[in-house]
Design an enzyme around this catalytic site. Structure first.
Site, PDB file in Angstrom:
ATOM      1  N   HIS A 315       0.857  -1.188   0.000  1.00 19.91           N
ATOM      2  CA  HIS A 315       0.000   0.000   0.000  1.00 19.91           C
ATOM      3  C   HIS A 315       0.887   1.229   0.000  1.00 19.91           C
ATOM      4  O   HIS A 315       1.948   1.223   0.622  1.00 19.91           O
ATOM      5  CB  HIS A 315      -0.905   0.007   1.254  1.00 19.91           C
ATOM      6  N   ASP A 373      -7.998  -5.087   0.143  1.00 18.47           N
ATOM      7  CA  ASP A 373      -8.499  -5.806  -1.028  1.00 18.47           C
ATOM      8  C   ASP A 373      -8.176  -7.288  -1.023  1.00 18.47           C
ATOM      9  O   ASP A 373      -8.729  -8.049  -1.800  1.00 18.47           O
ATOM     10  CB  ASP A 373      -7.921  -5.174  -2.300  1.00 18.47           C
TER      11      ASP A 373
HETATM   12  N1  ACO Z   1       4.124  -7.829  -4.747  1.00 21.58           N
HETATM   13  C1  ACO Z   1       5.465  -7.886  -4.939  1.00 21.58           C
HETATM   14  N2  ACO Z   1       6.283  -6.816  -4.800  1.00 21.58           N
HETATM   15  C2  ACO Z   1       5.725  -5.640  -4.473  1.00 21.58           C
HETATM   16  C3  ACO Z   1       4.331  -5.508  -4.256  1.00 21.58           C
HETATM   17  C4  ACO Z   1       3.527  -6.659  -4.405  1.00 21.58           C
HETATM   18  N3  ACO Z   1       2.214  -6.590  -4.215  1.00 21.58           N
HETATM   19  N4  ACO Z   1       4.060  -4.228  -3.950  1.00 21.58           N
HETATM   20  C5  ACO Z   1       5.209  -3.571  -3.964  1.00 21.58           C
HETATM   21  N5  ACO Z   1       6.235  -4.422  -4.284  1.00 21.58           N
HETATM   22  C6  ACO Z   1       7.665  -4.088  -4.336  1.00 21.58           C
HETATM   23  C7  ACO Z   1       8.016  -3.331  -5.616  1.00 21.58           C
HETATM   24  O1  ACO Z   1       8.421  -4.193  -6.660  1.00 21.58           O
HETATM   25  C8  ACO Z   1       9.103  -2.427  -5.151  1.00 21.58           C
HETATM   26  O2  ACO Z   1      10.297  -3.168  -5.124  1.00 21.58           O
HETATM   27  P1  ACO Z   1      11.734  -2.454  -5.423  1.00 21.58           P
HETATM   28  O3  ACO Z   1      11.908  -1.438  -4.341  1.00 21.58           O
HETATM   29  O4  ACO Z   1      12.698  -3.565  -5.352  1.00 21.58           O
HETATM   30  O5  ACO Z   1      11.607  -1.832  -6.781  1.00 21.58           O
HETATM   31  C9  ACO Z   1       8.746  -2.097  -3.708  1.00 21.58           C
HETATM   32  O6  ACO Z   1       7.935  -3.201  -3.261  1.00 21.58           O
HETATM   33  C10 ACO Z   1       7.966  -0.795  -3.563  1.00 21.58           C
HETATM   34  O7  ACO Z   1       6.885  -0.811  -4.483  1.00 21.58           O
HETATM   35  P2  ACO Z   1       6.202   0.510  -5.069  1.00 21.58           P
HETATM   36  O8  ACO Z   1       5.374   0.148  -6.255  1.00 21.58           O
HETATM   37  O9  ACO Z   1       7.244   1.573  -5.260  1.00 21.58           O
HETATM   38  O10 ACO Z   1       5.303   0.953  -3.846  1.00 21.58           O
HETATM   39  P3  ACO Z   1       4.071   1.924  -3.900  1.00 21.58           P
HETATM   40  O11 ACO Z   1       3.877   2.391  -2.517  1.00 21.58           O
HETATM   41  O12 ACO Z   1       4.226   2.949  -4.965  1.00 21.58           O
HETATM   42  O13 ACO Z   1       2.877   0.963  -4.386  1.00 21.58           O
HETATM   43  C11 ACO Z   1       0.976  -0.393  -4.479  1.00 21.58           C
HETATM   44  C12 ACO Z   1       1.838   0.586  -3.635  1.00 21.58           C
HETATM   45  C13 ACO Z   1       0.663   0.229  -5.850  1.00 21.58           C
HETATM   46  C14 ACO Z   1      -0.331  -0.643  -3.749  1.00 21.58           C
HETATM   47  C15 ACO Z   1       1.787  -1.699  -4.662  1.00 21.58           C
HETATM   48  O14 ACO Z   1       2.114  -2.244  -3.397  1.00 21.58           O
HETATM   49  C16 ACO Z   1       1.032  -2.737  -5.508  1.00 21.58           C
HETATM   50  O15 ACO Z   1       1.112  -2.677  -6.736  1.00 21.58           O
HETATM   51  N6  ACO Z   1       0.276  -3.669  -4.843  1.00 21.58           N
HETATM   52  C17 ACO Z   1      -0.548  -4.637  -5.540  1.00 21.58           C
HETATM   53  C18 ACO Z   1      -1.844  -3.970  -6.004  1.00 21.58           C
HETATM   54  C19 ACO Z   1      -2.819  -3.730  -4.856  1.00 21.58           C
HETATM   55  O16 ACO Z   1      -3.057  -4.583  -4.011  1.00 21.58           O
HETATM   56  N7  ACO Z   1      -3.417  -2.515  -4.859  1.00 21.58           N
HETATM   57  C20 ACO Z   1      -4.421  -2.154  -3.851  1.00 21.58           C
HETATM   58  C21 ACO Z   1      -3.973  -1.034  -2.957  1.00 21.58           C
HETATM   59  S1  ACO Z   1      -5.173  -0.746  -1.682  1.00 21.58           S
HETATM   60  C22 ACO Z   1      -6.383   0.214  -2.334  1.00 21.58           C
HETATM   61  O17 ACO Z   1      -6.216   0.868  -3.327  1.00 21.58           O
HETATM   62  C23 ACO Z   1      -7.720   0.282  -1.663  1.00 21.58           C
END
Ligand code: ACO
Length: 439
Positions: A315, A373
């Site tokens: 998140h 979610d």
């Molecule tokens: N699975 C695997 N790796 C992940 C995940 C995941 N679900 N989420 C983040 N990471 C990793 C990224 O690859 C990144 O790795 P790195 O630093 O080696 O490049 C690191 O964790 C940080 O990820 P970001 O995308 O920069 O984090 P951000 O805070 O921008 O993203 C997000 C948050 C978009 C929710 C992300 O965690 C994601 O895509 N999750 C899956 C989708 C999801 O569940 N969305 C619902 C959010 S809740 C809502 O909207 C109500």
């Protein structure tokens, strides 16, 4: 009084900024909770510089008294009350009243509020004609955007945003009519007749009745399921300045009527990065299928060369367990038991996946925890909703937060139109060339 002097958060110290050799002092303001903010409202006039923050990762867009999140600690408060306390024992309309008015209602206030909501659940009969204009296979969110926006064409007596009574009436109407409009979108998509609201049922039971009753046989709402629905609505009611709420505030800052603003919020919520993630999480759990296949998907999630991510994990704000996810997990168990799917294979996969991920160094180091979610898709499917309806349910609940935030903004006497600036990197000024001379 200047705009900067009107904020409730007092200046507590100053930040010094040097830009192109020029130094300027900027006030640091302190809220009740959360990080202090550097007030940059005078930055441009003092230094001739803008700030640059695409995605608002370091920018507080407004001052608000409604909702607080501490992402590191996994805390979510509505008007100071923890989400788990509200969801555990309270009702959705109680949280709605709280978000709108700032205090929990007394019994009399709650009864009055619930009655007012109940008596505005019907939509203008002519609105039902609208649905026939949509294709049967239209996504219900497309229908929601259109029909909610169209409310402003039906309720002219509640579109004057300068009149507090009209604002109040618009708020009541939207909270009351949103479940009716959503249930009608669902019924239309499956070719069943619309079911009218029943005032003797509470908010969530009435919604389930409108979604699942048919005229040819009696339908009794299971209290376990209506309680679960109510709790899901509480969990989704507000989440401070997220994308759709910011959209509602920005649309409202121009003076647009509230129905149009909420319609804009619904359009924003529709995006898969916002309201659509629960559907993606459910699809992923179904794709994994069995507990034995989990390691394969964990490995893919950790592989830098694979775009796959564990949906329902991570998140932008929560770097700890999303407090809503815990309640959603419990609700998921209750619903599956009630509908006789206690041994649902998707739930088994979800529980094991959560367990493995929470003990895996990759997820621990990156602070990736289940978000709301992760369990909501399984729960909503067990309640009987098709996946296209998941975001619609989110929109029903979030309407309360959108309205509370919109009202807070409109009632601020110093509110101004939202107008971000930009870092321009396009062509410099050049002269028009007639088409015959262009090469
Ligand atoms: N699975 C695997 N790796 C992940 C995940 C995941 N679900 N989420 C983040 N990471 C990793 C990224 O690859 C990144 O790795 P790195 O630093 O080696 O490049 C690191 O964790 C940080 O990820 P970001 O995308 O920069 O984090 P951000 O805070 O921008 O993203 C997000 C948050 C978009 C929710 C992300 O965690 C994601 O895509 N999750 C899956 C989708 C999801 O569940 N969305 C619902 C959010 S809740 C809502 O909207 C109500």
């Amino acid at each position: 009084m200047s705009v900067a002097e009107t904020y409730a958060a007092p200046p507590v110290s100053e930040a010094a900024l040097t830009a192109d050799g020029e130094q300027c002092q900027l006030p640091i303001r302190k809220g009740t909770l959360g990080p202090d903010v550097i007030d940059i409202t005078s930055l441009y006039s003092k230094t001739n510089h803008f700030t640059f923050d695409p995605g608002f990762t370091s920018t507080a867009s407004c001052e608000s008294k409604i909702t607080f999140i501490d992402g590191d600690e996994g805390v979510l408060l509505y008007r100071g009350y923890p989400i788990d306390e509200l969801a555990e024992t309270g009702k959705f309309l109680e949280s709605a009243y709280l978000l709108l008015n700032g205090e929990l209602p007394t019994q009399d206030q709650f009864d009055d509020f619930s009655t007012r909501i109940a008596y505005h659940t019907m939509v203008h009969e002519q609105m039902s004609q609208f649905y026939k204009g949509f294709r049967r296979d239209a996504h219900p969110m497309a229908v929601m955007v259109g029909v909610v926006g169209a409310l402003s064409a039906f309720y002219h007596d509640s579109t004057d945003i300068r009149d507090p009574e009209q604002r109040e009436m618009a708020s009541i109407r939207m909270i009351a009519k949103m479940p009716t409009i959503a249930a009608m979108a669902h019924k239309y998509s499956i070719g069943q007749p619309f079911v009218y609201p029943q005032n003797h049922l509470d908010y969530s039971a009435n919604f389930l009745n409108m979604c699942f009753a048919v005229p040819c046989e009696p339908y009794k709402v299971d209290p376990v399921l209506s309680r679960a629905m109510d709790r899901i609505f509480i969990l989704h009611a507000d989440h401070e300045q997220n994308a759709s709420t910011s959209t509602v505030r920005l649309a409202g800052s121009s003076g647009a009527n509230p129905f149009a603003c909420i319609s804009a919020g619904i359009a924003c919520l529709w995006g898969p990065a916002h309201g659509g993630a629960n559907e993606a999480a459910l699809t992923m759990l179904q794709q994994i299928g069995t507990v034995e296949r989990i390691p394969e998907f964990i490995a893919r999630a950790k592989d830098k060369n694979d775009p796959f991510r564990l949906m329902g994990f991570g998140h932008r704000v929560y770097k700890n367990y999303d407090p809503r996810a815990k309640i959603m997990q419990k609700t998921c168990h209750e619903v599956l038991e009630a509908v006789g799917h206690g041994d649902d294979p998707t739930l088994k996969v979800a529980l094991e996946l959560e367990h493995i991920a929470l003990n895996d160094d990759y997820f621990i180091e990156k602070k990736l925890y289940p978000n709301i979610d992760f369990y909501s898709g399984i729960t909503l499917r067990a309640l009987g909703f098709p996946t296209e309806m998941f975001t619609v349910l989110f929109a029903i609940a979030r309407t309360v937060g959108w309205i509370a935030q919109w009202k807070e903004m409109i009632e601020d006497p110093y509110q101004r139109i939202g107008r971000p600036r930009q870092l321009y990197t396009g062509a410099k000024q050049r002269s028009y060339v007639p088409i015959s001379e262009r090469v």
